[in-house]
Design a protein around this motif. Structure first.
Motif, mmCIF file in Angstrom:
data_model
loop_
_atom_site.group_PDB
_atom_site.id
_atom_site.type_symbol
_atom_site.label_atom_id
_atom_site.label_comp_id
_atom_site.label_asym_id
_atom_site.label_seq_id
_atom_site.Cartn_x
_atom_site.Cartn_y
_atom_site.Cartn_z
ATOM 1 N N LYS A 237 0.826 -1.213 0.000
ATOM 2 C CA LYS A 237 0.000 0.000 0.000
ATOM 3 C C LYS A 237 0.860 1.264 0.000
ATOM 4 O O LYS A 237 0.501 2.269 -0.596
ATOM 5 N N GLN A 238 2.021 1.188 0.641
ATOM 6 C CA GLN A 238 2.928 2.344 0.633
ATOM 7 C C GLN A 238 3.542 2.573 -0.744
ATOM 8 O O GLN A 238 3.769 3.698 -1.154
ATOM 9 N N ASN A 241 0.759 3.821 -4.953
ATOM 10 C CA ASN A 241 -0.102 4.971 -4.676
ATOM 11 C C ASN A 241 -1.345 5.003 -5.548
ATOM 12 O O ASN A 241 -2.406 5.415 -5.112
ATOM 13 N N ASP A 242 -1.207 4.570 -6.807
ATOM 14 C CA ASP A 242 -2.355 4.676 -7.721
ATOM 15 C C ASP A 242 -3.084 3.338 -7.882
ATOM 16 O O ASP A 242 -3.785 3.106 -8.850
ATOM 17 N N TRP A 243 -2.902 2.449 -6.934
ATOM 18 C CA TRP A 243 -3.635 1.186 -6.899
ATOM 19 C C TRP A 243 -4.310 1.061 -5.536
ATOM 20 O O TRP A 243 -3.920 1.748 -4.591
ATOM 21 N N GLU A 244 -5.277 0.149 -5.451
ATOM 22 C CA GLU A 244 -5.842 -0.191 -4.135
ATOM 23 C C GLU A 244 -5.707 -1.693 -3.926
ATOM 24 O O GLU A 244 -6.674 -2.439 -4.096
#
Ligand code: ZN
Ligand code: ZN
Length: 256
Positions: A237-238, A241-244
């Motif tokens: 997650k760190q 940035n442009d993914w979930e």
């Protein structure tokens, strides 16, 4: 098309099962320990297994599956789709009359309960109304991921086991309609050496590889080493940035 996650862990332990995905009610991608949770009635409907590669966590339950539904497979065999090198491994090390009987010769050679179909990377195979495309990845032995497309065009992709690779992402770039991507990330970032030797991703190598993909399907992470799930997801997650990124869950269902 329905996708049901039977197993998505890199190991075992309470509640953990190794890799297996059930497509509708008749096709498996890999046959890890997750298959063993299906009731006999559901096991008996399986007629195809697409293997990503030959490591034990992906093939361990083929022998038990075939043995458990043997009567159903007489005159209606199960077909295992796999690369030639993986077929040789199964013949030599598993179905060799020592570890387990050679079910590709039982009940007799002309009418066996297991059939093998050799696949080559980038081959497309149609089963019913679903298309399976094997795409080469980079592991410690010949390995493929799969892109699977339903009759109405919805599709998902699964990396199988891989470290940094190129062709998989190039092929997916030609499919901007891809809805779901299931990507392996076996180790946390402190396992740099081990992940290289084992041919698996860690968060920084997966993040780099995802940079090769030009579109943004829903991203699910699989094959985490038991006990490292939370750390791997925190690190991903760190970095992404442009993914979930979400952790794939045993029992999860997708409709495409
Ligand atoms: Zn592997
Ligand atoms: Zn594996």
């Amino acid at each position: 098309m329905q996708i049901r996650i039977l197993g998505c862990s890199g190991g075992i332990g309470a509640g953990l099962r190794t890799t297996s995905l059930l497509i509708d009610d008749d096709v498996l991608i890999d046959c890890g320990s997750g298959v063993g949770d299906l009731p006999l009635e559901e096991l008996s409907r399986i007629r195809h297994i697409f293997l990503t590669h030959g490591h034990l966590d992906h093939i361990a339950f083929i022998p038990f599956l075939v043995d458990s539904i043997l009567d159903d497979l007489v005159n209606d065999p199960i077909t295992i789709h796999l690369q030639r090198e993986i077929l040789e491994m199964l013949r030599e090390h598993i179905f060799n009359w020592q570890i387990w009987p050679d079910f590709s010769k039982l009940p007799d050679e002309t009418n066996p309960v297991i059939k093998y179909e050799v696949i080559t990377p980038e081959q497309q195979i149609v089963i019913g109304e679903r298309l399976f495309e094997a795409i080469p990845v980079t592991h410690t032995q010949p390995a493929v991921g799969y892109r699977v497309q339903s009759a109405d065009g919805g599709s998902f992709a699964f990396t199988g086991d891989t470290r940094s690779t190129d062709r998989f992402w190039e092929v997916l770039n030609t499919h901007p309609e891809l809805k779901i991507l299931i990507a392996e990330c076996a180790y946390a970032d402190h396992e740099e050496v081990l992940s290289q030797i084992a041919g698996h991703h860690r968060p920084s190598t997966l993040a780099e590889d995802l940079g090769k993909l030009q579109h943004r399907p829903e991203l699910y992470i699989t094959h985490q080493k038991p006990g490292e799930e939370e750390q791997i997801m925190r690190e991903l997650k760190q970095l992404l940035n442009d993914w979930e990124p979400k952790s794939l869950q045993r029992g999860q269902l997708f409709e495409l």
